[in-house]
Design an enzyme around this catalytic site. Structure first.
Site, PDB file in Angstrom:
ATOM      1  CG  HIS A   1      -0.248   0.156   2.462  1.00 38.04           C
ATOM      2  ND1 HIS A   1       0.035   1.048   3.133  1.00 38.04           N
ATOM      3  CD2 HIS A   1       0.334  -0.853   3.252  1.00 38.04           C
ATOM      4  CE1 HIS A   1       0.725   0.851   4.381  1.00 38.04           C
ATOM      5  NE2 HIS A   1       0.654  -0.327   4.492  1.00 38.04           N
TER       6      HIS A   1
ATOM      7  CB  CYS B   1       1.005  -4.060   5.393  1.00 35.03           C
ATOM      8  SG  CYS B   1      -0.425  -4.957   5.597  1.00 35.03           S
TER       9      CYS B   1
END
Length: 538
Positions: free
Chosen positions: A430, A449
């Site tokens: 992301h 992440c």
């Protein structure tokens, strides 16, 4: 009499004779007793591996190793075992020396049956290790959740049995990628250098740069020559050639390539070749874990230790971005696994993971109900709840009934786009509003992440396969401000890997830090299994 018997048995084996005479017995009794003795010994020894036992039972216990006809197969296998150390495998696990000795000393059909099955067991162990790795990584580090494709034992046996050239089949079991071949060459080269005394004494300085002279510069020059970054030189000054060598070295290690041997660079230069070899041995093992898996004609390669994400098309890198990965904490380290990217979400909202909600935000809101006010409180029916209506002191991590969500915005924790490959670990790539972290050398700051430094360019690269003008298409959706899911027409394989040693496009090995300590644990496990650090040959 014993020596005569031994020679006779060996002669029978080399001649292809299946049975040995028993004194005082009729031919039919001899055959029945000896076939039974051989088959029973095979069955008993093969019981250690049910698949092997079934294999022999299916073929009525016919031998595949202990006849004259099997000599080429047997020779090819023992030659392969002689190279096991070159692959960084635990040589003692396969017992080659003991098996060779037993071939020279067997006297009975029972011993031959035991040896027959023992060779098959050694073959299955070696074939499994060289094709898919010698370790069970999840037992060593819980963050290595990669699914390893283990070969079918019966397929391994039949594949060798039916191979026109056994040696070719055995060589084909190891990974046959250019990267694995380069790692093998690096292992051999490092072993040779270690045997010759290594790269010399460490450089006795914390910092050296252009214009410096003296013994420390000479030591640096000699070490750069020994490592292959510089041609022969007798210069005693930090000249342009030495600066270029240091710069190349820094580039290979993912450092700022300014050609100055500062404290961080000097620490890397003074790293012993034995330590580099450990990284290569672990990299060989990691490469075997990926063997048998189709990486994908187009795939995304995220090397956690390198803090990069890359797209490869037909083996050529077509996109690259710096990344930020999980912090070096037990609950935040980025795991290793492979999956398929299925979609991107433009203008994403952030559904705060439960662990973050109760471990980080709940204590904050108990102290100040208005804390983290940019994140919404959501009930079980998805409705936004006013902070003022909640007595946060009444709850704890177990019974807190609310979720938390951050609406789409430029300040959203996920930035303006996220890339999903749905997995049970809730890991994805992301964007991020925290751009400054991409300037750090070590970029381990996330909750697990992967934050991408060039998220829009990644989106354009992925969309280029399905829309004519990917940038205009992406920006038109972005301008709406609405959360929008954009499926990929063809899912793209994603591989989250952890290589501290890996060849670049030119085949030269680049090294990275063991940011989570995983390679240290893996090397210890390899060493415990019997992998030798630097054998030139077995």
């Amino acid at each position: 009499m014993r020596d005569f018997g031994r020679k006779f048995v060996v002669a029978c084996l080399l001649a292809g004779t299946a049975a040995l005479p028993l004194v005082g017995a009729t031919p039919s009794v001899v055959q029945a007793q000896e076939i039974s003795g051989f088959a029973q010994a095979v069955a008993e020894t093969a019981a250690a591996n049910p698949a092997l036992g079934a294999f022999y039972a299916e073929r009525s216990y016919q031998p595949i190793w202990t006849t004259a006809e099997a000599a080429p197969r047997r020779a090819a296998f023992f030659a392969a075992l002689d190279q096991a150390g070159a692959h960084g495998l635990p040589v003692a696990r396969y017992g080659a020396e003991d098996l060779r000795n037993r071939f020279a000393t067997i006297e009975t059909e029972r011993e031959r049956g035991q040896l027959e099955a023992a060779v098959s067991l050694a073959y299955l162990a070696w074939a499994r290790d060289i094709s898919s790795g010698a370790l069970e990584p999840q037992k060593i580090d819980a963050g290595i959740v990669r699914e390893i494709i283990r070969p079918d034992p019966v397929a391994l046996l039949n594949g060798l049995l039916n191979a026109p050239v056994p040696a070719h089949y055995l060589r084909g079991l190891a990974p046959h990628t250019p990267q694995y071949a380069n790692l093998l060459r690096a292992r051999l080269h490092l072993a040779e250098q270690i045997a010759d005394g290594g790269w010399g004494a460490p450089v006795p300085a914390k910092r050296l740069g252009p214009g410096d002279t003296g013994a420390a510069v000479v030591a640096l020059r000699d070490r750069m020559m020994a490592m292959g970054y510089m041609g022969r030189s007798i210069s005693g000054s930090y000249d342009a050639a030495l600066q270029k060598a240091v710069q190349s070295y820094q580039f290979d290690l993912g450092m700022k390539a300014d050609g100055v041997a500062g404290e961080a660079t000097m620490a890397e230069i003074n790293t012993a070749p034995e330590e580099r070899l450990k990284s290569v041995l672990v990299a060989l093992e990691r490469a075997r874990w990926l063997n048998g898996r189709d990486l994908g004609q187009r795939h995304i390669w995220v090397n956690i230790t390198d803090f990069t994400a890359r797209i490869f098309d037909d083996g050529k890198m077509t996109f690259e971005s710096v990344t930020v990965v999980g912090q070096n904490r037990s609950d935040r380290r980025t795991p290793e696994f492979s999956d398929e990217m299925e979609l991107m979400v433009i203008n994403p909202s952030w559904s705060v993971p439960r662990s973050i909600t109760v471990k980080e935000y709940l204590p904050m809101m108990q102290r100040n109900p208005g804390a983290a006010g940019h994140i919404q409180l959501v009930d079980s029916r998805g409705r936004t709840v006013s902070r003022g209506s909640v007595d946060f002191s009444a709850y704890n991590a177990r019974n807190f009934p609310f979720a938390m969500r951050q609406p789409p915005s430029s300040g959203n924790a996920l930035g303006l786009v996220k890339f999903l490959f749905p997995n049970k670990y809730n890991i994805y790539l992301h964007d991020t509003p925290s751009k400054s972290l991409f300037q750090r050398d070590v970029r381990a700051f996330s909750h697990g992440c992967i934050r991408v430094g060039r998220p829009f360019d990644l989106a354009y690269a992925l969309l280029a396969k399905q829309v004519d003008n990917p940038e205009d298409y992406f920006q038109s959706i972005l301008r709406t401000g609405a959360e929008t899911r954009v499926p990929l027409d063809k899912p793209v394989p994603v591989h989250l890997v952890y290589f501290t040693a890996w060849p670049n496009a030119q085949g030269r090995i680049e090294y990275r830090h063991d940011v989570y300590g995983r390679d240290g644990a893996l090397y210890s496990a390899l060493e415990k299994a019997g992998v030798a650090l630097a054998p030139l040959t077995n």
